[in-house]
Design an enzyme around this catalytic site. Structure first.
Site, PDB file in Angstrom:
ATOM      1  N   ASN A   1       0.799  -1.219   0.000  1.00 26.71           N
ATOM      2  CA  ASN A   1       0.000   0.000   0.000  1.00 26.71           C
ATOM      3  C   ASN A   1       0.833   1.270   0.000  1.00 26.71           C
ATOM      4  O   ASN A   1       0.440   2.274  -0.581  1.00 26.71           O
ATOM      5  CB  ASN A   1      -0.920   0.000   1.228  1.00 26.71           C
ATOM      6  CG  ASN A   1      -1.735   1.269   1.340  1.00 26.71           C
ATOM      7  OD1 ASN A   1      -2.552   1.565   0.473  1.00 26.71           O
ATOM      8  ND2 ASN A   1      -1.498   2.051   2.395  1.00 26.71           N
TER       9      ASN A   1
ATOM     10  N   ASP B   1       0.036  -6.465   4.929  1.00 28.09           N
ATOM     11  CA  ASP B   1      -0.396  -5.302   5.708  1.00 28.09           C
ATOM     12  C   ASP B   1      -1.436  -4.482   4.940  1.00 28.09           C
ATOM     13  O   ASP B   1      -1.449  -4.479   3.702  1.00 28.09           O
ATOM     14  CB  ASP B   1       0.851  -4.438   5.972  1.00 28.09           C
ATOM     15  CG  ASP B   1       0.596  -3.319   6.955  1.00 28.09           C
ATOM     16  OD1 ASP B   1       0.155  -3.610   8.078  1.00 28.09           O
ATOM     17  OD2 ASP B   1       0.852  -2.143   6.594  1.00 28.09           O
TER      18      ASP B   1
ATOM     19  N   HIS C   1      -6.816  -1.026   2.287  1.00 26.74           N
ATOM     20  CA  HIS C   1      -6.469   0.298   1.762  1.00 26.74           C
ATOM     21  C   HIS C   1      -5.945   0.218   0.332  1.00 26.74           C
ATOM     22  O   HIS C   1      -5.382   1.171  -0.203  1.00 26.74           O
ATOM     23  CB  HIS C   1      -5.475   0.990   2.699  1.00 26.74           C
ATOM     24  CG  HIS C   1      -6.014   1.058   4.095  1.00 26.74           C
ATOM     25  ND1 HIS C   1      -7.058   1.892   4.440  1.00 26.74           N
ATOM     26  CD2 HIS C   1      -5.733   0.346   5.203  1.00 26.74           C
ATOM     27  CE1 HIS C   1      -7.367   1.699   5.709  1.00 26.74           C
ATOM     28  NE2 HIS C   1      -6.584   0.771   6.198  1.00 26.74           N
TER      29      HIS C   1
ATOM     30  N   GLU D   1      -4.248  -8.471   6.349  1.00 26.96           N
ATOM     31  CA  GLU D   1      -4.776  -7.677   7.458  1.00 26.96           C
ATOM     32  C   GLU D   1      -5.901  -6.785   6.945  1.00 26.96           C
ATOM     33  O   GLU D   1      -5.654  -5.801   6.255  1.00 26.96           O
ATOM     34  CB  GLU D   1      -3.678  -6.802   8.070  1.00 26.96           C
ATOM     35  CG  GLU D   1      -4.203  -5.933   9.195  1.00 26.96           C
ATOM     36  CD  GLU D   1      -3.489  -4.591   9.336  1.00 26.96           C
ATOM     37  OE1 GLU D   1      -3.405  -4.099  10.468  1.00 26.96           O
ATOM     38  OE2 GLU D   1      -3.038  -4.021   8.312  1.00 26.96           O
TER      39      GLU D   1
HETATM   40 CA   LIG Z   1      -3.742   3.012  -0.671  1.00 28.93          CA
END
Ligand SMILES: [Ca+2]
Ligand SMILES: [Ca+2]
Ligand SMILES: [Ca+2]
Ligand SMILES: [Ca+2]
Length: 584
Positions: free
Chosen positions: A173, A289, A293, A323
């Protein structure tokens, strides 16, 4: 990267005695036909559902090599930040430290280690230190605070020789905070006077007037590797997220450079980065992770490509778990079905079991959770592949939750509640994850850095004044005590889980519960009708609970319980205890 408070007080119907799914007697089978690994002690052939995980933050575990404590040489972006007295700074733990403690882990029944990220970070940022490893600049090199690539290979070889798998914690991310914006920052990267963050620019705003104007300060030109990551055009450049709506996908986490994961070149770039890492180090799987997002199409491309690559390099049981910081199985399961990730961390399990065992929420929360297990079923995965846990480096520990929600119970009860919740994790569907230090009774003052105490003797005052469970030791001492009651209990639970394949592979169905009695029973069952019958008593009083089902034999194989009454129709459970019975 995670801001949700644990244990929202979910309002649940206050059920009195309910009978759930009273099924006919299972047919007797001489052989349990659950799929078990051919050689369960071999890391390469063992199915991941038979693993017991230990989640460790290398910096806080054990310092095996003091010569690397400052990281890279002075002048490097990966230098410094070492201060064992600060809970935010580096404390010196490393790959060599984990290698030296493998027998300690093996003795507890651990078969897989998940380490927080170990790739090279920007060591110091405006808001802290990269002891956690989530601020990567170089995706091909071990952070020098934690050792070298050779040290990591040596750790993995040593772990594999003991039958222990090693999992990497990866991030797609974002990278470290290197990119700045002309509209928000001075040329040296500091905020323009009066600003403390860079306001998010929505997609609508970007369509009309463009993104922020990105730049990299002179001192940090070209610090990222591979080289394409130094080009700001591969990032969103929309300013800081407030974790609401679209901005949790496109915004920067407190300045961390949010990668444009919709760009097909970025998708391929991330597949290449992690394929190369798998080829070089042969880890047994990945924890991913900040999954929510990043858009689902990224995972739909990334996950199958990485799984296929792992197969190609000879890791048949490779596993990936993401996650997704949400307790709702409807949200979580979207990523393991539509999103094509093999698994996620089961935040739903943490909320339901944590809420009932650590905060006395109604035990019906456990059955509410299990009622949604079917959502995870698809052609290549199910709920037994999820990773279950009781606390972590972000939200805090069982010892903290118990102190926070049940401050007035005795220290003996606090210890029993931690042990009982670990028992629940080991006999429930999903793969158990022990958070480092929980087995030594660590408590912690709260979440984030307050839950990242040292296993080696600590110099952090706010850690060393904590009261630990089950010991008179403090974190000022070394805490690798193999006689600690939680360590001993976990090692017993691991043996129990290994001896009964249904605990790794069976469906989990509640048979009876009573919110007033704070007790419940459930089975782990396979399609052939084989069952293990399990009872839990979360009350500080002894309880009698029914055996729901018609069993020819019930044999106690774990816990503190006994059958009573005519035809063994009931189970007497000691206060805060459980019982596991085979029925075949
Ligand atoms: Ca992002
Ligand atoms: Ca060190
Ligand atoms: Ca940035
Ligand atoms: Ca404290």
């Amino acid at each position: 990267m995670r801001l949700i408070e644990s244990f929202p007080k979910i309002v649940s119907l206050s059920l009195s005695i309910v009978l759930l799914g009273c099924t006919p007697a299972p047919e007797h089978n001489d052989q349990i036909v659950s799929p078990t690994s051919q050689n369960p002690d071999n890391y390469l052939t063992r199915d991941v559902r038979e693993d017991v995980f230990y989640f460790v933050m290398p910096d806080r575990f054990y310092n095996g090599d003091p010569s690397n404590d400052l990281g890279a040489p002075e002048g490097s972006i990966s230098h410094g930040g070492f201060d064992p007295s600060s809970k935010w700074a580096f404390h010196g733990g490393d790959m060599q430290g984990i290698e030296q403690k493998l027998d300690y882990l093996k003795g507890m029944g651990i078969t897989a280690i998940w380490m927080t990220p170990i790739l090279r970070n920007k060591a110091v940022q405006k808001d802290g230190f990269a002891h956690h490893g989530y601020w990567i600049v170089d995706f091909g090199e071990v952070d020098p605070h934690f050792g070298s690539n050779a040290d990591l290979k040596q750790l993995i070889t040593a772990a594999h020789q003991k039958g222990i798998k090693v999992f990497f914690d990866i991030i797609t991310n974002h990278t470290a905070d290197v990119i700045k914006y002309r509209e928000c920052h001075e040329s040296d990267g500091a905020f323009i006077e009066g600003l403390t963050s860079c306001e998010y620019r929505s997609l609508d705003t970007v369509a009309k007037s463009g993104t922020y104007t990105p730049f990299v300060p002179d001192t940090e030109q070209g610090v990222k590797s591979p080289a394409w990551l130094n080009d700001p055009s591969y990032y969103h450049n929309q300013g800081d997220t407030t974790f609401e709506g679209e901005n949790s996908l496109y915004g920067d986490f407190n300045g961390l450079d949010d990668v444009n994961t919709e760009d097909p070149r970025v998708v391929q770039g991330m597949i290449d980065i992690y394929s190369q890492l798998i080829s070089e180090f042969k880890p047994d799987g990945l924890r991913v992770d900040t999954v929510r997002h990043v858009q689902l199409p990224f995972w739909q491309a990334f996950s199958p490509a990485i799984m296929a690559h792992a197969q190609q390099v000879g890791i048949p049981n490779f596993h990936i778990f993401g996650e997704v910081y949400d307790p709702d199985p409807r949200v979580l399961s979207e990523f393991t079905t539509t999103g094509q990730l093999p698994a996620v961390l089961d935040f739903g399990f943490q909320a339901a079991v944590g809420g009932t065992f650590f905060a006395n929420n109604p035990v019906s929360q456990v059955s509410d959770l299990l009622d949604h297990d079917h959502l995870y079923n698809d052609e290549d995965s199910n709920v037994n592949q999820l990773l279950t846990f009781l606390g972590n480096h972000d939200m805090g520990r069982p010892g903290h939750f118990i102190a926070r929600y049940l401050p007035n119970v005795s220290s003996e009860e606090k210890l029993k509640r931690s042990i009982l919740a670990h028992a629940m994790m080991f006999v429930s569907r999903g793969i158990p994850v022990v958070y480092y230090g929980d087995e030594q009774g660590f408590t912690g003052d709260g979440h984030d850095v307050d839950a990242r105490e040292d296993m080696m003797p600590s110099s952090v005052a706010s850690y060393n004044d904590n009261t630990l469970l089950g010991t008179s030791a403090t974190t000022a001492q070394s805490n690798f005590d193999t006689d600690h009651p939680i360590y001993r209990a976990i090692s017993e639970f691991a043996v129990l889980r290994k001896s009964i394949p249904l605990l790794s592979y069976g469906d989990q169905r509640v048979r009876w519960l009573d919110n007033q009695q704070q007790a419940f029973t459930f089975v782990r069952a396979d399609e052939q009708g084989n069952e293990v019958y399990i009872a839990f008593n979360l009350s500080p009083n002894a309880q009698v609970v029914p055996v729901v089902g018609d069993y020819a034999t019930l044999s106690l194989v774990g816990g503190d319980a006994k059958l009573i009454g005519d035809d063994d129709a009931s189970i007497l459970l000691a206060p805060l205890s459980f019982g596991v019975f085979t029925t075949y």
